[in-house]
Design an enzyme around this catalytic site. Structure first.
Site, PDB file in Angstrom:
ATOM      1  N   SER A 125       0.709  -1.172   0.469  1.00  0.00           N
ATOM      2  CA  SER A 125       0.225  -0.077   0.346  1.00  0.00           C
ATOM      3  C   SER A 125       1.097   1.416  -0.149  1.00  0.00           C
ATOM      4  O   SER A 125       2.153   1.394   0.446  1.00  0.00           O
ATOM      5  CB  SER A 125      -0.521  -0.357   1.192  1.00  0.00           C
ATOM      6  N   TYR A 150      -2.455  -1.398  10.938  1.00  0.00           N
ATOM      7  CA  TYR A 150      -2.359  -1.274   9.755  1.00  0.00           C
ATOM      8  C   TYR A 150      -1.746  -1.596   8.950  1.00  0.00           C
ATOM      9  O   TYR A 150      -0.603  -2.334   7.781  1.00  0.00           O
ATOM     10  CB  TYR A 150      -3.757  -1.399   9.178  1.00  0.00           C
ATOM     11  N   LYS A 154       1.588  -3.790   6.819  1.00  0.00           N
ATOM     12  CA  LYS A 154       2.369  -3.876   5.141  1.00  0.00           C
ATOM     13  C   LYS A 154       4.074  -3.591   5.150  1.00  0.00           C
ATOM     14  O   LYS A 154       4.599  -4.465   4.794  1.00  0.00           O
ATOM     15  CB  LYS A 154       1.181  -2.650   4.400  1.00  0.00           C
TER      16      LYS A 154
END
Ligand code: NAD
Ligand code: WQD
Length: 340
Positions: A125, A150, A154
């Protein structure tokens, strides 16, 4: 090629299945359906005419994964979408996010290695850039501070995959850094189907337009941007899906470790999106200005030139088509995959 697709019932996974079949590949899906429905896979079957094998397996379940690899010992590559992705939820449930995303990927990678599958395309991302040091963002831009668990998952998983590839050059790892995926397949049969109150801009807009929510809150109008609202690089999910098909070229070419931004290279503000959505679809989206959302940055858009140069991939759809297709999906499926 034969591809193991984790999280294939989800938003981006389901669109990618269609593009894989269009390009002549075949896929096997694993998903625990924690944020999706098997109805999306049924519809992908209708669109592609293919019977795609599906295993309801959690990527943290090593034995379950072994069963999949034993039934299908001939995977060429894994496209790994499975993960939890709600930024706000990750702040209140960090352990669940680290456990699912990090542990899940470690179990998956171990299983792949034991079964001799050493090619992976990973859903990363733009969030790994944090507050980006340069705009537009190239892949050379240093990774930044992620403001939520979150994003940390990643960033950490990118490091895990990088270290793995370094330790064993038989691995080919492609890290795809998505910008802001929106839109839906042109049929309107599949699309994004968030649980509860949407966190992301476009699903919120479509739910206001369809009458499920009263008005959109625009988070901040005092950013250093042309109209004061946040600027992002929205990308049509079908373009994003095609990016995965093109990334298979890097795998075939034995890329080792390769990183690509998948974005359009254009930045649009929140109000650009609201205005375009209203104009293209002839619907009204009431909104009011609200305070900034914690953790948000002013501007984020990509330089996608590397993916074009090395993979021949470039986004085809513009913002009008993204708004049109998001609305087409929502109005045909006001309750997502759950029916009326
Ligand atoms: P999604 O939630 O629609 O799809 C993810 C799928 O993974 C779901 O079907 C879910 O049921 C499944 N899943 C989650 N945990 C699992 C587990 N432990 N075992 C098996 N299946 C599991 O999300 P999406 O928007 O399609 O995103 C796909 C990937 O792309 C995710 O990794 C996400 O973090 C990443 N990503 C998404 C965006 C975005 O804005 N949508 C942006 C950048 C990166
Ligand atoms: C876009 C713009 C908001 C909702 C997130 C993740 C990122 C990636 C994509 C997974 C911002 C504004 C939003 C609303 C608003 N996901 N907004 N009202 O924050 O760029 O990225 O999704 O990897 O990691 O952080 O996307 O759609 O939430 O917001 O005004 O109700 O819309 O402030 O400027 P974001 P978004």
């Amino acid at each position: 090629m034969k591809i193991l697709v984790t999280g294939g019932a989800g938003y981006i996974g389901s669109h990618t299945l269609i593009e894989l079949y269009k390009a002549g590949h075949e896929a096997v899906v694993i998903d625990n359906l924690c944020n999706s429905s098997s109805e999306s896979l049924r519809r992908v079957g209708l669109i592609t005419g293919a019977k795609i094998p599906f295993f309801k397996v959690d990527i943290r379940d090593s034995k379950g994964l072994d069963g999949v690899f034993d039934t299908h010992p001939d995977f060429d590559c894994c496209i790994h979408f499975a993960g939890l992705k709600a930024v706000g939820e990750s702040v209140s449930k960090p352990l669940e996010y680290y456990e699912n995303n990090i542990n899940g990927t470690l179990v998956l990678l171990d299983s792949m290695r034991r079964h001799g599958v050493k090619n992976i395309i990973f859903s990363s991302s733009a969030t790994v850039y944090g507050n980006p040091a340069v705009i537009p963002i190239t892949e050379k831009c240093p990774k930044g501070e992620c403001t939520n668990p979150y994003g940390q998952t990643k960033s950490m998983l990118e490091q895990v995959l990088t270290d793995l590839q370094k330790s064993d050059p038989e691995w080919n790892v492609v890290l795809l850094r998505y910008f802001n995926p929106i839109g839906a397949h042109e049929s309107g049969m599949i699309g994004e189907n968030p649980n509860g109150i949407p966190n992301n801009l476009m699903p919120y807009i479509t739910q206001v337009a369809v009458g499920k929510r009263k008005e959109l809150g625009v988070f901040g109008k005092d950013y250093d941007t042309p109209d004061g609202t946040g600027v992002r690089d929205y990308i049509h999910v079908v373009d994003l899906a095609r990016g995965h098909v093109c990334a298979l070229k890097a795998i075939t070419g034995k890329c080792g470790l390769a990183i690509y931004n998948l974005g359009t290279g254009h930045g649009y503000s929140v109000l650009d999106i609201v205005n375009t959505f209203q104009r293209v679809n002839g619907v009204t989206v009431p909104y009011s200005i609200k305070p900034r959302r914690p953790g948000d940055i002013a501007t984020c858009y990509s330089d996608p030139a590397k993916a074009y140069r090395e993979l021949g991939w470039k986004a085809q759809f513009g913002i009008e088509e993204m708004c049109r297709d998001s609305w087409n999906w929502q109005k045909k499926n006001p309750n997502g995959f759950e029916g009326e």
